[in-house]
Each structure stands twice: as C-alpha cells, then as structure tokens.
Design an enzyme around this catalytic site. Structure first.
Site: not given
Length: 247
Positions: A63, A154, A156
């Site tokens: 992704v 993580y 953020a």
C-alpha cells in the site's frame, strides 16, 4: 436479495485485518484480502471465509508503493462489482526512542499508514460518491490518541490518520459515505507479541488498562463490522476506542 458491495481490507492476512475480513464476510460482503508478502497467511484467511460459505479473493501489493497500489486498485475496480466498503488496516511498527530513530524507521511507518491511506482510498471515493453509499473505516490506535513512548513515528502516523478521517468524513457526509476510525488498545496480535519479545513487560502494559487484560482481534472486528453496516448510517467522523477503558 440485494447483493452487498465488495469489501476491501488492507493488511488482511493476519491479526485485526484477518478478523475484520472474516467478520465482513459473515455480514455478507464478498471480501478482498489485501496483503504485502505473506502468501500462506493470506490464503488461510480466504480458506477460512470460504469454509463458512463466504466469498473472498486475494490482492497482493504494498500500500505504501504508489505505483503498485495504483495498478492494483485499477484492476480491482475494473473487474467489479463495486467496492463499497474499505477498511484501511495495513500498518507496521519500527519502535525506537526518538533520538535514535532512523529516517527509514520514520518513513516505513508513516508511508504505510498515511501514504497507504491515500493510495488505496483516493481511487475509491468517487465510485462511492456516484453510488451514494460507502463505508470507510480506518484502523488507528490508542497511540495516535494519547501517544506512546518509543513510538513517535507510529503515534504520528495514527494521529494523522485520525485527522484524515475527520476531514474526509466532512467531505463525504452529504453523499451517504461514512468515514470513521477505530482506535484499538493493546490487542493479541503478532505485532503485540513482537513488542513483548523486544522487552515490553506485560505487567506494565496491563497497569494502563482498566480491564486488566489484552483485547482480541474479534473484539475490534465486531466494531468495524457494525460501522460498515446500514445500522451505522448516522455515524461518521468518529474515533471509537476499543481499549479496555484506556483514556
């Protein structure tokens, strides 16, 4: 009986994503299980769904890779039927104290969560608008709500995902497309077991959870499935904690 739209679950090969894929299949959605690399685990999720009489297919891509995601999303959209449910679950951790955090640790985490959200969600928004129905659920984290030591990247990324959720919900509300976030606390997954293996004491984690236990993927998946249903049509722009009472 009206056919339910397809549901795309990113990071669907294990943990929360796998549980969400199964829950949505049980709700009657044909499910697309997106994953990055673990073929065996992804096939096991599809097999589990099919054993229960549901329908599922696989889609392998990263992704965070804009080009690969664009090609994959185009192919998924073109071969229809419409994708009306999207659960952005894909995520990674690369924990470190911020002074020692490398650029690659920062980028790996933020690109998977935030670039991943854009790369997968943006191609699906207009088809949902044209259909005048859609459900987008973003899997955030308690770390994105209150922060967590050693997880500046993580926290953020997940906080950014919450902001994107609230903004997109406002854009889509008149089109009957809902956008919500689910923010789990500690959940029994490979990711959590990895944190324990790196030295995080379980007793210390439990001190911060009023229920004094770790959650399960199914407990998160049941909330996601509800938000994807017609019963949740008036819920949008919300961040729902599944965290045993953590504030």
């Amino acid at each position: 009986m009206i056919e339910k739209p397809r549901a795309l679950v990113t990071g669907g090969s294990r943990g929360i994503g796998a549980a969400v894929a199964v829950a949505l299949a049980r709700a009657g959605h044909p499910v697309i299980v997106q994953y990055r690399s673990n073929d065996e685990a992804a096939r096991a999720v599809v097999a589990s769904i099919e054993r229960e009489g549901g329908r599922a297919e696989l889609s392998r891509f990263d992704v965070s890779d804009a080009e690969a995601a664009s090609e994959a999303m185009t192919a998924l959209i073109e071969r229809g039927p419409p994708i009306g449910v999207l659960v952005n679950n894909a995520g990674v951790t690369a924990d470190a104290p911020f002074p020692a955090m490398s650029l690659s640790q920062w980028r790996d985490v933020t690109r998977t969560t935030l670039d991943g959200f854009y790369n997968v969600t943006q191609p699906l928004v207009m088809p949902m608008v044209r259909a005048r129905w859609g459900r987008i659920v973003n899997i955030a984290s308690v770390s994105g709500v209150v922060g967590n030591r050693g997880q500046v990247n993580y926290s953020a990324a997940k906080a950014g995902l919450i902001g994107a959720t609230k903004a997109l919900a406002q854009e889509m509300a008149k089109r009957k497309v809902t956008v919500n976030a689910v923010a789990p606390g500690p959940v029994e997954t490979d990711m959590f077991q990895g944190a324990l293996a790196q030295g995080t004491p379980l007793d210390e984690v439990l001190k911060h959870i009023p229920m004094r236990r770790i959650g399960t993927p199914d407990e998160v998946a049941s909330v996601v499935a509800f938000l994807c249903s017609d019963a949740a049509a008036y819920i949008t722009g919300q961040v729902i904690g599944v965290n045993g009472g953590m504030c």
